[in-house]
Design a protein around this motif. Structure first.
Motif, short mmCIF file in Angstrom:
data_model
loop_
_atom_site.label_atom_id
_atom_site.label_comp_id
_atom_site.label_asym_id
_atom_site.label_seq_id
_atom_site.Cartn_x
_atom_site.Cartn_y
_atom_site.Cartn_z
N ALA A 70 0.78 -1.30 0.11
CA ALA A 70 -0.08 -0.17 -0.13
C ALA A 70 0.83 1.30 -0.14
O ALA A 70 0.31 2.54 -0.42
CB ALA A 70 -0.95 -0.11 1.16
N ASP A 71 2.13 1.27 0.49
CA ASP A 71 2.99 2.31 0.58
C ASP A 71 3.82 2.45 -0.74
O ASP A 71 4.66 3.34 -0.75
CB ASP A 71 4.11 2.37 1.83
N ILE B 277 0.37 -10.17 -11.39
CA ILE B 277 1.86 -9.95 -11.34
C ILE B 277 2.29 -8.42 -12.06
O ILE B 277 1.64 -7.82 -12.95
CB ILE B 277 2.53 -10.75 -12.30
N GLY B 278 2.98 -7.71 -11.14
CA GLY B 278 2.98 -6.21 -11.23
C GLY B 278 4.35 -5.66 -10.73
O GLY B 278 5.36 -6.37 -10.17
N LEU B 279 4.61 -4.41 -11.01
CA LEU B 279 5.73 -3.84 -10.54
C LEU B 279 5.41 -2.94 -9.29
O LEU B 279 4.34 -2.32 -9.19
CB LEU B 279 6.24 -2.94 -11.74
N ALA B 280 6.28 -2.55 -8.53
CA ALA B 280 6.19 -1.78 -7.47
C ALA B 280 7.36 -0.98 -7.36
O ALA B 280 8.67 -1.37 -7.34
CB ALA B 280 5.81 -2.40 -6.08
N TRP B 281 7.23 0.53 -7.16
CA TRP B 281 8.26 1.32 -6.65
C TRP B 281 8.00 2.54 -5.66
O TRP B 281 6.66 2.41 -5.43
CB TRP B 281 8.91 1.91 -8.00
N ARG B 282 8.76 3.11 -5.04
CA ARG B 282 8.57 4.07 -4.05
C ARG B 282 7.68 5.02 -4.68
O ARG B 282 7.90 5.57 -5.89
CB ARG B 282 9.98 4.76 -3.56
N PRO B 283 6.82 5.81 -3.86
CA PRO B 283 6.01 6.84 -4.40
C PRO B 283 6.96 7.97 -4.81
O PRO B 283 7.77 8.36 -4.32
CB PRO B 283 5.02 7.41 -3.16
#
Length: 311
Positions: free
Chosen positions: A158-159, A278-284
């Motif tokens: 969530a972050d 399936i996905g990508l996540a990075w810092r806001p």
């Protein structure tokens, strides 16, 4: 004037808060345990406060002030990483070091093709890979040790900013003689009395499988039904081949060489949200977000049907 804490001191503090163990925190920071302990003690002395409660024995317990300082330290480290990211992004798009985190139930099936594609499509981008459980790679992402993570959702992200890539359906794997092998599609509620083999705690695939079966009413107490918990998909498939139970595997794994040596039957399932995303996540607000969007298609295997693509 009180000296400003160093970024290294803040990393020591946040790592200790995350891992709750001096030895593991020291290894995560690539220093000795004595160096980490001395760094935190020096931080307490220069601020003239107590961040750790040292009256509770060997347990790592933060004081109320320590907990608040840790929270601010996380924000400070994210801001410092943002400064570095901005500098990297300004030099030239799609260039420099890309520190990628990936989870074990995705990495072996996606990384070989990505490692081949990335140098051809982005020759100035240099890949550094870290494979670990979801919680660990997301922690490294928050601390600025990774730039982007390839993971399976739903999960605790969530972050972070996320970009879904494709849906990866779950498939039921069983011995050929099992009665379910006569069905074209297996309803998830029919698994209620089957002995299921799951990955051990910490793997998001375990939690996604349990959530799917609860949603469909398949198990009232699924943890009791899962009498085998293993550390890898390879071991999970071996257990099914040995007749020890059934397993739900993502299609990504079923269509890989993982299944080549087996004589198992695979069937789709129905009656729940029978897939992971399936996905990508990075810092806001990462300055490299445009790069992540641009390279996203390179992560999608050629075998993924267009109907499952989310790009």
């Amino acid at each position: 004037m009180i000296p400003m804490p160093s970024a290294q001191q803040l990393r020591y503090l946040v790592s200790l808060a995350e891992l709750r163990h001096f030895g593991r925190a020291a290894r995560a920071c690539a220093v000795t345990q004595s160096t980490l302990s001395a760094g935190i003690l020096a931080l307490e002395r220069q601020m003239d406060v107590k961040l750790l409660d040292r009256e509770v024995g060997k347990k790592v317990v933060f004081t109320p002030l320590g907990d608040r300082v840790v929270c601010q330290a996380r924000h400070a480290l994210e801001a410092l990483q943002g400064v570095l990211d901005m500098a990297v992004a300004s030099r030239e798009p799609m260039s420099g070091l890309l520190r990628l985190g990936v989870i074990p139930t995705i990495g072996p099936f996606v990384m070989p093709a990505l490692v081949g594609r990335l140098p051809r499509q982005c020759p100035r981008l240099h890949l550094s890979l870290s494979e670990d459980l979801t919680h660990n790679v997301m922690e490294k992402l928050a601390l600025g040790r990774l730039d982007v993570v390839l993971l399976a959702m739903p999960c605790d992200c969530a972050d972070s900013e996320t970009l879904p890539l494709w849906r990866d359906p779950f498939m039921l794997v069983m011995p050929r003689a099992h009665p379910f092998a006569r069905l074209d599609v297996v309803p998830v509620p029919d698994l209620a009395h089957e002995r299921m083999i799951l990955l051990e705690d910490g793997h998001c695939l375990r939690e996604q499988t349990l959530a799917m079966c609860r949603q469909a009413g398949g198990w009232s107490h699924p943890e009791d039904e899962a009498q085998c918990a293993v550390t890898s998909l390879f071991t999970l498939v071996e257990m099914v081949a040995a007749g020890m139970g059934l397993a739900l595997l993502p299609q990504l794994a079923v269509e890989s060489p993982l299944m080549d040596w087996t004589r198992l039957t695979v069937r789709p399932v129905s009656g729940a949200q029978a897939w992971r995303t399936i996905g990508l996540a990075w810092r806001p607000r990462s300055p490299r977000a445009a790069d992540f969007h641009a390279i996203a298609p390179l992560f999608v295997p050629d075998s993924i049907p267009q109907a499952n693509s989310l790009l």
